[in-house]
Design an enzyme around this catalytic site. Structure first.
Site, PDB file in Angstrom:
ATOM      1  CG  ASP A  94      -1.698   1.216   1.426  1.00  0.00           C
ATOM      2  OD1 ASP A  94      -2.345   1.620   0.461  1.00  0.00           O
ATOM      3  OD2 ASP A  94      -1.673   1.798   2.540  1.00  0.00           O
ATOM      4  CG  ASP A 121      -1.784   7.482   0.484  1.00  0.00           C
ATOM      5  OD1 ASP A 121      -0.868   8.253   0.176  1.00  0.00           O
ATOM      6  OD2 ASP A 121      -2.818   7.357  -0.190  1.00  0.00           O
TER       7      ASP A 121
HETATM    8  C1  BG6 Z   1      -5.699   5.669   0.132  1.00  0.00           C
HETATM    9  C2  BG6 Z   1      -5.797   6.418   1.436  1.00  0.00           C
HETATM   10  O1  BG6 Z   1      -4.392   5.207  -0.050  1.00  0.00           O
HETATM   11  O2  BG6 Z   1      -6.023   6.529  -0.962  1.00  0.00           O
HETATM   12  C3  BG6 Z   1      -7.194   6.989   1.567  1.00  0.00           C
HETATM   13  O3  BG6 Z   1      -5.532   5.547   2.496  1.00  0.00           O
HETATM   14  C4  BG6 Z   1      -7.497   7.873   0.377  1.00  0.00           C
HETATM   15  O4  BG6 Z   1      -7.287   7.696   2.776  1.00  0.00           O
HETATM   16  C5  BG6 Z   1      -7.346   7.071  -0.915  1.00  0.00           C
HETATM   17  O5  BG6 Z   1      -8.825   8.357   0.466  1.00  0.00           O
HETATM   18  C6  BG6 Z   1      -7.593   7.908  -2.156  1.00  0.00           C
HETATM   19  O6  BG6 Z   1      -6.546   8.796  -2.350  1.00  0.00           O
HETATM   20  P1  BG6 Z   1      -6.521   9.990  -3.381  1.00  0.00           P
HETATM   21  O7  BG6 Z   1      -5.080  10.402  -3.399  1.00  0.00           O
HETATM   22  O8  BG6 Z   1      -6.962   9.427  -4.712  1.00  0.00           O
HETATM   23  O9  BG6 Z   1      -7.465  11.026  -2.894  1.00  0.00           O
HETATM   24 MG    MG Z   2      -2.689   3.220   3.562  1.00  0.00          MG
END
Ligand code: BG6
Ligand code: MG
Length: 224
Positions: A10, A12
């Site tokens: 993953d 984030d």
């Molecule tokens: C995930 C995060 O990796 O990505 C979420 O954990 C987030 O919190 C999701 O909502 C979507 O991310 P983005 O960058 O497309 O807004």
């Molecule tokens: Mg994550």
């Protein structure tokens, strides 16, 4: 014996410290809508898509909006989030993360990013770590958000390995659930009290060795 062939990360909260920026941006959206958004509620947003995160946020605040207003708010949140992201430097790669991915590759494992984020390519390029991954499966390429296993199963397909040959590294409950449904080894990054279902939980990738990974894979076979 379970033979591991691939490691799916993953993004984030596992590779980079962006989880805090998601939280700051969502909290600002909540304040503008007249309610407070706390860090404990934020756990539910981890791993799920931007649109689904907004639904959860509005549910927490007891706010109802029409589809257009929701689209607008999701775009606004992303603009706020990107203000922080665009200033990121390689120092914000989480401790030991790049080293661990490199060690996995040196040990012969294939590697992938498996994330709900639609900003993944931008982030990987900014931090100059894109070449560490054979596959980047992001929110632009999947239709179902974690806890659905789609993102992980797509990685296995593109890497040409079986799901059972994959280990997943996740900081979100939804991600651990998705990895287990996919039949993969699920390594939690964070708190054991939150990531209860994971096969193993470590505070960060700096606490894990590639040898330990192989041991955990065998251990899972014995347990299951
Ligand atoms: C995930 C995060 O990796 O990505 C979420 O954990 C987030 O919190 C999701 O909502 C979507 O991310 P983005 O960058 O497309 O807004
Ligand atoms: Mg994550």
């Amino acid at each position: 014996m379970r033979t591991l062939k691939a490691c799916l990360f993953d993004l984030d909260g596992v590779i980079v410290d962006t989880a805090k920026y998601h939280f700051i941006a969502w909290r600002q959206i909540a304040r503008e809508q007249g309610f407070d958004f706390r860090e404990t509620d934020n756990e539910r947003l981890k791993g799920v898509s931007r649109q689904r995160s907004l639904e959860i946020l509005l549910e927490v605040g007891g706010v109802t909006l029409d589809a257009d207003a929701k689209l607008c708010l999701a775009e606004k949140k992303n603009a706020l989030y990107l203000q922080y992201v665009m200033k990121m430097t390689p120092e914000e790669i989480l401790p030991g993360a790049a080293e661990f991915v490199k060690a996995c590759r040196a040990a012969g494992y294939r590697t992938a990013i498996a994330t709900a984020s639609r900003n993944a390519v931008t982030i990987l390029d900014l931090l100059r770590i894109a070449p560490l991954f054979d596959v980047v499966m992001d929110g632009n390429k999947v239709s179902r958000t974690k806890p659905d296993p789609e993102v992980f199963l797509n990685c296995a397909r593109d890497l040409r390995v079986a799901p059972v040959e994959c280990a997943v590294f996740e900081d979100a409950e939804a991600g651990i659930e998705a990895a287990l449904t996919a039949g993969m080894l699920a390594i939690g990054i964070g708190e054991p009290t939150i990531l209860k279902k994971a096969d193993l939980v470590v505070p960060g990738l700096s606490s894990l060795s590639v040898d330990q990974l192989g041991f955990e894979a065998n251990n899972k076979t014995v347990r299951s």
